[in-house]
Design an enzyme around this catalytic site. Structure first.
Site, PDB file in Angstrom:
ATOM      1  N   CYS A 186      18.132   1.241 -15.481  1.00 59.64           N
ATOM      2  CA  CYS A 186      19.473   0.666 -15.526  1.00 59.64           C
ATOM      3  C   CYS A 186      20.158   1.083 -14.230  1.00 59.64           C
ATOM      4  O   CYS A 186      19.624   1.875 -13.469  1.00 59.64           O
ATOM      5  CB  CYS A 186      20.281   1.239 -16.684  1.00 59.64           C
ATOM      6  N   ARG A 196      18.470  -3.669 -10.905  1.00 59.97           N
ATOM      7  CA  ARG A 196      17.960  -2.596 -11.759  1.00 59.97           C
ATOM      8  C   ARG A 196      18.047  -2.940 -13.246  1.00 59.97           C
ATOM      9  O   ARG A 196      17.568  -2.180 -14.097  1.00 59.97           O
ATOM     10  CB  ARG A 196      18.741  -1.297 -11.509  1.00 59.97           C
ATOM     11  N   TRP A 241      19.232  -2.432 -18.608  1.00 62.21           N
ATOM     12  CA  TRP A 241      17.896  -2.992 -18.868  1.00 62.21           C
ATOM     13  C   TRP A 241      17.458  -2.304 -20.152  1.00 62.21           C
ATOM     14  O   TRP A 241      17.060  -1.149 -20.151  1.00 62.21           O
ATOM     15  CB  TRP A 241      16.959  -2.680 -17.710  1.00 62.21           C
ATOM     16  N   ASN A 291      21.504   6.232 -17.325  1.00 66.13           N
ATOM     17  CA  ASN A 291      20.223   5.621 -16.984  1.00 66.13           C
ATOM     18  C   ASN A 291      19.139   6.630 -17.319  1.00 66.13           C
ATOM     19  O   ASN A 291      19.244   7.791 -16.924  1.00 66.13           O
ATOM     20  CB  ASN A 291      20.190   5.297 -15.479  1.00 66.13           C
ATOM     21  N   GLY A 292      18.124   6.209 -18.076  1.00 68.78           N
ATOM     22  CA  GLY A 292      17.040   7.123 -18.442  1.00 68.78           C
ATOM     23  C   GLY A 292      16.783   7.032 -19.930  1.00 68.78           C
ATOM     24  O   GLY A 292      17.209   6.083 -20.590  1.00 68.78           O
ATOM     25  N   GLU A 338      -7.861  -8.495 -11.102  1.00 67.03           N
ATOM     26  CA  GLU A 338      -6.448  -8.370 -10.757  1.00 67.03           C
ATOM     27  C   GLU A 338      -6.267  -8.282  -9.232  1.00 67.03           C
ATOM     28  O   GLU A 338      -5.351  -8.889  -8.670  1.00 67.03           O
ATOM     29  CB  GLU A 338      -5.864  -7.133 -11.460  1.00 67.03           C
ATOM     30  N   LYS A 361      -4.004 -10.928  -7.143  1.00 62.09           N
ATOM     31  CA  LYS A 361      -2.867 -10.516  -6.316  1.00 62.09           C
ATOM     32  C   LYS A 361      -3.000 -11.059  -4.903  1.00 62.09           C
ATOM     33  O   LYS A 361      -2.059 -11.585  -4.329  1.00 62.09           O
ATOM     34  CB  LYS A 361      -2.821  -8.985  -6.307  1.00 62.09           C
ATOM     35  N   GLU A 387      -2.509 -14.917  -4.776  1.00 62.45           N
ATOM     36  CA  GLU A 387      -1.120 -15.321  -5.043  1.00 62.45           C
ATOM     37  C   GLU A 387      -0.232 -15.205  -3.803  1.00 62.45           C
ATOM     38  O   GLU A 387       0.566 -16.087  -3.532  1.00 62.45           O
ATOM     39  CB  GLU A 387      -0.490 -14.390  -6.092  1.00 62.45           C
ATOM     40  N   HIS A 400     -26.183 -13.448 -10.117  1.00 56.31           N
ATOM     41  CA  HIS A 400     -26.423 -14.601 -11.001  1.00 56.31           C
ATOM     42  C   HIS A 400     -25.749 -15.866 -10.475  1.00 56.31           C
ATOM     43  O   HIS A 400     -25.580 -16.821 -11.221  1.00 56.31           O
ATOM     44  CB  HIS A 400     -25.952 -14.277 -12.419  1.00 56.31           C
ATOM     45  N   LYS A 405       8.256 -16.683 -11.586  1.00 58.79           N
ATOM     46  CA  LYS A 405       8.126 -15.392 -12.269  1.00 58.79           C
ATOM     47  C   LYS A 405       7.845 -15.582 -13.760  1.00 58.79           C
ATOM     48  O   LYS A 405       7.044 -14.860 -14.337  1.00 58.79           O
ATOM     49  CB  LYS A 405       9.415 -14.577 -12.064  1.00 58.79           C
TER      50      LYS A 405
HETATM   51  O1  M6R Z   1       5.263 -12.750 -18.033  1.00 56.71           O
HETATM   52  P1  M6R Z   1       3.780 -12.752 -18.305  1.00 56.71           P
HETATM   53  O2  M6R Z   1       3.184 -11.392 -18.210  1.00 56.71           O
HETATM   54  O3  M6R Z   1       3.433 -13.402 -19.602  1.00 56.71           O
HETATM   55  O4  M6R Z   1       3.169 -13.640 -17.164  1.00 56.71           O
HETATM   56  C1  M6R Z   1       1.820 -14.017 -17.188  1.00 56.71           C
HETATM   57  C2  M6R Z   1       1.409 -14.589 -15.854  1.00 56.71           C
HETATM   58  O5  M6R Z   1       2.108 -15.760 -15.585  1.00 56.71           O
HETATM   59  C3  M6R Z   1       1.647 -13.577 -14.732  1.00 56.71           C
HETATM   60  O6  M6R Z   1       0.968 -12.386 -14.959  1.00 56.71           O
HETATM   61  C4  M6R Z   1       1.212 -14.157 -13.372  1.00 56.71           C
HETATM   62  O7  M6R Z   1      -0.185 -14.244 -13.346  1.00 56.71           O
HETATM   63  C5  M6R Z   1       1.774 -13.268 -12.266  1.00 56.71           C
HETATM   64  N1  M6R Z   1       2.300 -14.083 -11.220  1.00 56.71           N
HETATM   65  C6  M6R Z   1       0.777 -12.321 -11.724  1.00 56.71           C
HETATM   66  O8  M6R Z   1       1.178 -11.669 -10.570  1.00 56.71           O
END
Ligand code: M6R
Length: 599
Positions: free
Chosen positions: A2, A27, A74, A100-101, A473, A477, A480, A496, A594
């Protein structure tokens, strides 16, 4: 996470507190509030919703004053409602607190205060602070003493700012949550970080754990453990525009570096000497869980795969489903199946649909999410918060690490109730994860390595066991935010098929956990035989032959499961610096959002 802000001076301060709240919005932004100290009362205005809505109400409703505190929330304890918004007040309305905490002993304190006749109006852990101060004032303590006595009873992490009616000072304390003090010409400020007040002063005193601060309109003093202490002032050179990201060029880099504290928040109060305690899930009958199904997308899917593995290793029937594929062929479920929707935003349409189907078929449903009050928390029978704090960058970083941490706690909780004697997860190493993450993030290796390979057009990531979801992952990353082709594979699968794509122009990032490393090394030999450069992500002190790799990213030596998690931090930095070298729009990559709220 927060944001707290306070100001006190010889001139009215309300405008600077509102400005501070806007600066701190990153935050937390689910509710906000302000309290102003007037000559004969405290005036409070607080609301669920964004700060922009509060600002208009405060301007309309609150008189100005020379001392005020504010908060942007938050949620961690209780949904984002008007009642749960800060500031919180005592029974008399004479004490107002922003925090906050997480106050770990709030339940015990609340029970004790209730026994003494105190009435609570919120679900928060914070409200106990206002009542504790009230109790000490009733006992006849001077205000400063009352505040100190109240603070001394708190366990957990906190940065608090407190106003008391009839006293022209502001009180604050810090323990485990950040708090900075700004020294202006005729006003002093307190903020969760310096960007809160950067428009008003560039002179900052960073407070330390255990510090108690007393601010009057013209001076301040800091004490620690009952002794007055001197904290040096520093001059910062940020412009207000830089402020929200602090010293970082992008939110993603900032969020990568927030992981040590995010991990701490995820674990706080949940890892006890007697095992794992998940307060939010007390109503869930873990003994009745016979199988666990994860449903998730993207990064959350990778976190789920990690947890599936560790549950299976411990004898629990666990499977992970891509939520976007679930509705086409849902698995049979009944109430003995715990369907876990893993979603940081809590709004991903595919995940919501999967959980809707599972619930309709009779499964017990649990949301693991970062956002209190998000749709998934209402769509599921139970929910567990990962407490990573808001994540602004589109690429998930700290939420992945907090998801894994929360899922490990969940897995342990499931195993705990089965009474099996299967060896558990290395919880002592989990407790050390925050420190090891901080050490990993200090390393300059990833930036140098990323700049060497930034021009490559295709990258492979390989790993086995806990390093397999991390390889997926790492590739996600990189693709993306750099827009370069990247794929993650189980190391043993290369031969394979994907091996056909490996050339001297395909950097291969190979993750090692300290377990089954010889097998992964054989897979490395296969790509090296095709001329591919190899970057090894290895635990420090490993007996792997470093000369066999073209480059190395090291992580602190810990248990294999956690080595993989730390390896991911190096991969986040690697992806970030490749994208930075290519001048990509790191925080808002093209074509991505997002929250993905369409199926
Ligand atoms: O909000 P969510 O965790 O459900 O989102 C799932 C995916 O859309 C999300 O993880 C997406 O792959 C991100 N951009 C990864 O960096």
């Amino acid at each position: 996470m927060c944001g707290i802000i306070a100001a006190i001076g010889t001139e009215p301060v309300l405008a600077s507190v509102l400005r501070g709240l806007q600066n701190l919005e990153y935050r937390g932004y689910d509710s906000a509030g302000v309290a102003v100290g007037l000559d004969d009362s405290l005036a409070v205005c607080k609301r669920a919703g964004q700060i922009s809505a509060l600002v208009d109400d405060v301007r309309a409703e609150l008189p100005d004053g020379t001392r005020a505190i504010g908060h942007t929330r938050w949620s961690t304890h209780g949904p984002p409602t008007d009642a749960n918004a800060h500031p919180h007040t005592d029974c008399t309305g004479r004490v107002a607190v922003v925090h906050n905490g997480i106050i770990e002993n709030h339940e015990v304190l609340k029970a004790d205060l209730r026994d003494h006749g105190h009435r609570f109006t919120s679900d928060t852990d914070t409200e106990v602070v206002a009542h504790l101060v009230e109790q000490c004032l009733e006992a006849g303590d001077e205000t400063g003493v009352a505040v100190r006595q109240a603070i001394d009873r708190l366990a957990g992490s906190y940065a608090v700012a407190i106003l008391v009616d009839g006293d022209d000072r502001v009180f604050a304390a810090r323990n485990g949550s950040p708090l900075a003090l700004g020294v202006g010409a005729d006003t002093f400020y307190l903020g969760s970080d310096a960007p809160a007040f950067v428009e008003y002063t560039d002179e900052v005193v960073y407070l330390e754990d255990g510090d108690l601060v007393t601010l009057s309109p013209t001076s301040f003093e800091v004490s620690n453990d009952g002794q007055l202490v001197t904290r040096p002032a520093e001059t910062i050179d940020w412009t207000p525009g830089d402020a929200r990201k602090g010293a970082y060029d992008h939110f993603m880099l900032k969020e990568i570096h927030e992981q040590p504290s995010a991990i701490e928040q995820t674990i706080r109060g949940r890892l006890t000497d007697d095992g794992v305690r998940l307060e939010e899930l007390e109503a869930l009958d873990f003994g009745a869980v016979e199988a666990v199904h994860f449903v998730a997308c993207g990064t959350s899917y990778h976190a789920s795969l990690y947890c599936e593995q560790l549950l299976r290793e411990r004898g629990v029937d666990a499977q992970t489903f891509l939520a976007s594929e679930y509705s086409g062929s849902p698995p049979p479920v009944d109430e003995r199946v715990l369907t876990v929707a893993v979603t940081q935003s809590g709004e991903t349409a595919d995940t919501l649909e999967a959980v809707r189907i599972a619930r309709a078929e009779g499964a017990t449903t649990l949301a693991v999410t970062n956002v209190v009050g998000s749709t998934v928390t209402r769509a599921c029978d139970h929910h567990l918060l990962i407490r990573a704090g808001p994540e602004i960058g589109v690429a998930a970083t700290k939420t992945f690490t907090s998801q894994i941490t929360a899922l490990v706690l969940l897995a342990e909780r499931i195993v705990q109730d089965r009474g099996t004697d299967i060896q558990g997860y290395p919880l002592d190493e989990l407790a050390a994860l925050s420190d090891n993450a901080a050490r990993t993030l200090e390393s300059p290796q990833a930036e140098a390595v990323a700049r060497r390979y930034a021009d490559a057009d295709s990258f492979f990531f390989i790993g086995r066991g806990p390093c397999y979801p991390v390889a997926l992952e790492g590739a996600l990353k990189l693709k993306e935010i750099s827009y370069e082709h990247a794929e993650g594979f189980p190391a043993g699968e290369l031969k394979h098929g994907p091996l056909a794509l490996v050339t001297p122009q395909t950097p291969v990032i190979a993750l090692f956990s300290g377990e089954n490393d010889r097998n992964t090394l054989s897979n490395v030999r296969e790509v090296q035989a095709r001329g591919a450069p190899v970057i090894g992500v290895v635990p420090e002190g490993s007996d792997l032959v470093y000369e066999d790799f073209d480059d190395v990213l090291t992580v602190p030596d810990t248990a294999p499961e956690l080595t993989a998690v730390l390896g991911n931090l190096q991969l986040q930095l690697f992806a970030y610096h490749v994208a930075d070298a290519l001048d990509r729009a790191i925080d808002k990559p093209r074509n991505l959002a997002k929250s993905v709220t369409v199926e």
